[in-house]
Design a protein around this motif. Structure first.
Motif, PDB file in Angstrom:
ATOM      1  N   GLU A   1     -75.627   4.620   4.728  1.00 47.31           N
ATOM      2  CA  GLU A   1     -75.762   3.215   5.108  1.00 47.31           C
ATOM      3  C   GLU A   1     -76.931   2.549   4.390  1.00 47.31           C
ATOM      4  OE1 GLU A   1     -76.414   0.482   9.082  1.00 47.31           O
ATOM      5  OE2 GLU A   1     -75.374   2.399   9.270  1.00 47.31           O
ATOM      6  N   ALA A   2     -77.980   3.306   4.135  1.00 47.48           N
ATOM      7  CA  ALA A   2     -79.153   2.754   3.464  1.00 47.48           C
ATOM      8  C   ALA A   2     -78.889   2.486   1.984  1.00 47.48           C
ATOM      9  CB  ALA A   2     -80.344   3.700   3.623  1.00 47.48           C
ATOM     10  N   GLY A   3     -77.843   3.100   1.435  1.00 47.01           N
ATOM     11  CA  GLY A   3     -77.520   2.872   0.038  1.00 47.01           C
ATOM     12  C   GLY A   3     -78.547   3.435  -0.919  1.00 47.01           C
ATOM     13  N   VAL A   4     -79.085   4.595  -0.601  1.00 43.28           N
ATOM     14  CA  VAL A   4     -80.123   5.211  -1.434  1.00 43.28           C
ATOM     15  C   VAL A   4     -79.533   6.161  -2.475  1.00 43.28           C
ATOM     16  CG1 VAL A   4     -81.924   4.970   0.311  1.00 43.28           C
ATOM     17  CG2 VAL A   4     -80.509   7.026   0.287  1.00 43.28           C
ATOM     18  N   GLY A   5     -78.244   6.032  -2.733  1.00 46.66           N
ATOM     19  CA  GLY A   5     -77.500   6.935  -3.608  1.00 46.66           C
ATOM     20  C   GLY A   5     -77.857   6.795  -5.062  1.00 46.66           C
ATOM     21  N   PRO A   6     -77.195   7.595  -5.877  1.00 46.34           N
ATOM     22  CA  PRO A   6     -76.072   8.434  -5.473  1.00 46.34           C
ATOM     23  C   PRO A   6     -76.538   9.593  -4.597  1.00 46.34           C
ATOM     24  CG  PRO A   6     -76.653   8.958  -7.726  1.00 46.34           C
ATOM     25  CD  PRO A   6     -77.521   7.796  -7.306  1.00 46.34           C
ATOM     26  N   LEU A   7     -75.683   9.991  -3.695  1.00 44.93           N
ATOM     27  CA  LEU A   7     -75.970  11.088  -2.776  1.00 44.93           C
ATOM     28  C   LEU A   7     -75.067  12.271  -3.068  1.00 44.93           C
ATOM     29  CD1 LEU A   7     -76.124   9.133   0.602  1.00 44.93           C
ATOM     30  CD2 LEU A   7     -78.060   9.992  -0.719  1.00 44.93           C
ATOM     31  N   PHE A   8     -75.610  13.439  -2.868  1.00 46.48           N
ATOM     32  CA  PHE A   8     -74.858  14.679  -2.997  1.00 46.48           C
ATOM     33  C   PHE A   8     -75.142  15.493  -1.749  1.00 46.48           C
ATOM     34  CE2 PHE A   8     -75.851  13.061  -7.131  1.00 46.48           C
ATOM     35  CZ  PHE A   8     -74.642  13.146  -7.801  1.00 46.48           C
ATOM     36  N   CYS A   9     -74.119  16.084  -1.186  1.00 46.64           N
ATOM     37  CA  CYS A   9     -74.240  16.792   0.085  1.00 46.64           C
ATOM     38  C   CYS A   9     -73.765  18.231  -0.071  1.00 46.64           C
ATOM     39  CB  CYS A   9     -73.397  16.063   1.119  1.00 46.64           C
ATOM     40  SG  CYS A   9     -73.422  16.824   2.745  1.00 46.64           S
ATOM     41  N   ALA A  10     -74.432  19.139   0.613  1.00 44.52           N
ATOM     42  CA  ALA A  10     -74.006  20.537   0.640  1.00 44.52           C
ATOM     43  C   ALA A  10     -74.068  21.055   2.066  1.00 44.52           C
ATOM     44  CB  ALA A  10     -74.889  21.400  -0.250  1.00 44.52           C
ATOM     45  N   THR A  11     -73.119  21.936   2.370  1.00 46.72           N
ATOM     46  CA  THR A  11     -73.078  22.640   3.645  1.00 46.72           C
ATOM     47  C   THR A  11     -73.053  24.120   3.336  1.00 46.72           C
ATOM     48  OG1 THR A  11     -71.779  20.842   4.589  1.00 46.72           O
ATOM     49  CG2 THR A  11     -71.792  22.915   5.796  1.00 46.72           C
ATOM     50  N   VAL A  12     -73.912  24.885   3.991  1.00 48.92           N
ATOM     51  CA  VAL A  12     -73.946  26.328   3.783  1.00 48.92           C
ATOM     52  C   VAL A  12     -73.093  27.001   4.843  1.00 48.92           C
ATOM     53  CG1 VAL A  12     -75.385  28.389   3.615  1.00 48.92           C
ATOM     54  CG2 VAL A  12     -76.243  26.199   2.751  1.00 48.92           C
ATOM     55  N   ASN A  13     -72.129  27.777   4.393  1.00 52.54           N
ATOM     56  CA  ASN A  13     -71.293  28.565   5.292  1.00 52.54           C
ATOM     57  C   ASN A  13     -71.830  29.995   5.283  1.00 52.54           C
ATOM     58  OD1 ASN A  13     -69.394  29.986   6.702  1.00 52.54           O
ATOM     59  ND2 ASN A  13     -67.640  29.201   5.570  1.00 52.54           N
ATOM     60  N   HIS A  14     -72.462  30.385   6.379  1.00 47.83           N
ATOM     61  CA  HIS A  14     -73.020  31.736   6.494  1.00 47.83           C
ATOM     62  C   HIS A  14     -71.946  32.769   6.815  1.00 47.83           C
ATOM     63  CE1 HIS A  14     -76.432  29.064   7.419  1.00 47.83           C
ATOM     64  NE2 HIS A  14     -77.161  29.985   6.838  1.00 47.83           N
ATOM     65  N   GLY A  15     -70.799  32.292   7.272  1.00 47.54           N
ATOM     66  CA  GLY A  15     -69.730  33.203   7.643  1.00 47.54           C
ATOM     67  C   GLY A  15     -70.053  34.059   8.856  1.00 47.54           C
ATOM     68  N   LEU A  16     -70.988  33.617   9.674  1.00 45.96           N
ATOM     69  CA  LEU A  16     -71.424  34.415  10.823  1.00 45.96           C
ATOM     70  C   LEU A  16     -70.659  34.096  12.105  1.00 45.96           C
ATOM     71  CD1 LEU A  16     -75.279  34.278  10.194  1.00 45.96           C
ATOM     72  CD2 LEU A  16     -73.725  36.200   9.753  1.00 45.96           C
ATOM     73  N   ARG A  17     -70.011  32.943  12.144  1.00 47.22           N
ATOM     74  CA  ARG A  17     -69.271  32.528  13.342  1.00 47.22           C
ATOM     75  C   ARG A  17     -67.887  32.056  12.929  1.00 47.22           C
ATOM     76  NH1 ARG A  17     -70.754  28.030  14.982  1.00 47.22           N
ATOM     77  NH2 ARG A  17     -71.963  27.474  13.174  1.00 47.22           N
ATOM     78  N   PRO A  18     -66.901  32.269  13.760  1.00 47.42           N
ATOM     79  CA  PRO A  18     -65.548  31.817  13.436  1.00 47.42           C
ATOM     80  C   PRO A  18     -65.459  30.298  13.235  1.00 47.42           C
ATOM     81  CG  PRO A  18     -65.503  33.281  15.346  1.00 47.42           C
ATOM     82  CD  PRO A  18     -66.942  33.031  15.023  1.00 47.42           C
ATOM     83  N   GLU A  19     -66.355  29.536  13.884  1.00 45.28           N
ATOM     84  CA  GLU A  19     -66.334  28.076  13.807  1.00 45.28           C
ATOM     85  C   GLU A  19     -66.900  27.535  12.506  1.00 45.28           C
ATOM     86  OE1 GLU A  19     -68.263  29.745  16.062  1.00 45.28           O
ATOM     87  OE2 GLU A  19     -67.101  29.627  17.899  1.00 45.28           O
ATOM     88  N   ALA A  20     -67.536  28.377  11.710  1.00 45.22           N
ATOM     89  CA  ALA A  20     -68.255  27.909  10.521  1.00 45.22           C
ATOM     90  C   ALA A  20     -67.356  27.160   9.542  1.00 45.22           C
ATOM     91  CB  ALA A  20     -68.945  29.082   9.831  1.00 45.22           C
ATOM     92  N   ALA A  21     -66.190  27.678   9.269  1.00 43.37           N
ATOM     93  CA  ALA A  21     -65.297  27.017   8.311  1.00 43.37           C
ATOM     94  C   ALA A  21     -64.877  25.639   8.808  1.00 43.37           C
ATOM     95  CB  ALA A  21     -64.077  27.885   8.041  1.00 43.37           C
ATOM     96  N   ALA A  22     -64.605  25.510  10.102  1.00 45.58           N
ATOM     97  CA  ALA A  22     -64.228  24.214  10.666  1.00 45.58           C
ATOM     98  C   ALA A  22     -65.387  23.225  10.599  1.00 45.58           C
ATOM     99  CB  ALA A  22     -63.753  24.377  12.105  1.00 45.58           C
ATOM    100  N   GLU A  23     -66.611  23.695  10.812  1.00 46.06           N
ATOM    101  CA  GLU A  23     -67.785  22.822  10.715  1.00 46.06           C
ATOM    102  C   GLU A  23     -67.967  22.333   9.286  1.00 46.06           C
ATOM    103  OE1 GLU A  23     -70.666  25.450  12.380  1.00 46.06           O
ATOM    104  OE2 GLU A  23     -70.082  24.953  14.437  1.00 46.06           O
ATOM    105  N   CYS A  24     -67.738  23.208   8.315  1.00 45.59           N
ATOM    106  CA  CYS A  24     -67.813  22.806   6.905  1.00 45.59           C
ATOM    107  C   CYS A  24     -66.753  21.757   6.595  1.00 45.59           C
ATOM    108  CB  CYS A  24     -67.643  24.011   5.990  1.00 45.59           C
ATOM    109  SG  CYS A  24     -69.028  25.169   6.028  1.00 45.59           S
ATOM    110  N   ALA A  25     -65.563  21.941   7.129  1.00 47.24           N
ATOM    111  CA  ALA A  25     -64.479  20.971   6.918  1.00 47.24           C
ATOM    112  C   ALA A  25     -64.810  19.633   7.553  1.00 47.24           C
ATOM    113  CB  ALA A  25     -63.167  21.524   7.472  1.00 47.24           C
ATOM    114  N   LEU A  26     -65.452  19.650   8.723  1.00 50.31           N
ATOM    115  CA  LEU A  26     -65.865  18.418   9.384  1.00 50.31           C
ATOM    116  C   LEU A  26     -66.846  17.651   8.504  1.00 50.31           C
ATOM    117  CD1 LEU A  26     -66.468  17.534  12.906  1.00 50.31           C
ATOM    118  CD2 LEU A  26     -68.553  17.601  11.558  1.00 50.31           C
ATOM    119  N   VAL A  27     -67.810  18.354   7.916  1.00 50.74           N
ATOM    120  CA  VAL A  27     -68.780  17.698   7.037  1.00 50.74           C
ATOM    121  C   VAL A  27     -68.081  17.168   5.787  1.00 50.74           C
ATOM    122  CG1 VAL A  27     -70.860  18.004   5.634  1.00 50.74           C
ATOM    123  CG2 VAL A  27     -70.712  19.080   7.889  1.00 50.74           C
TER     124      VAL A  27
END
Length: 117
Positions: free
Chosen positions: A37-63
């Motif tokens: 919203e602030a328009g401070v881009g360009p922006l690049f985003c990363a999500t780390v999947n530790h693979g430690l919980r079954p929900e991790a892949a879904a959380e990455c997909a949400l991001v």
């Protein structure tokens, strides 16, 4: 002073382009929306999947979905624990190592992380 103005002021002098580490938690998702919203881009985003919980892949997909809707580039970085050492410490070191490598590969000047206290 508005939240966006405070955010922009906090970024004065930050090397660009900006990277965002977004886990899918409320703190980092708020950071993603604020930066977009602030328009401070360009922006690049990363999500780390530790693979430690079954929900991790879904959380990455949400991001990934949130980034897509905000027109922010997103990558999922995979890290796996070797089984040696303290899990929490190794996961933290692995996460920051993966983010550091990503930032260097993308030529990012600053990586922002959001954490609730």
């Amino acid at each position: 002073m508005t939240l966006i103005a405070r955010f922009e002021t906090a970024l004065d002098g930050a090397a660009r382009p900006l990277g965002l580490a977004v886990s899918g938690g409320s703190d980092s998702l708020a950071l993603l929306h604020l930066a977009a919203e602030a328009g401070v881009g360009p922006l690049f985003c990363a999500t780390v999947n530790h693979g430690l919980r079954p929900e991790a892949a879904a959380e990455c997909a949400l991001v990934a979905d949130a980034c897509s809707k905000l027109d922010v580039a997103h990558e999922i970085l995979d890290w796996r624990w070797s089984g040696a050492g303290n899990l929490q410490a190794e996961a933290r070191a692995g996460r920051y190592g993966a983010l550091t490598d990503w930032a260097k590969r993308r030529g990012l000047g600053t990586v922002l992380v959001g954490h609730t206290q």
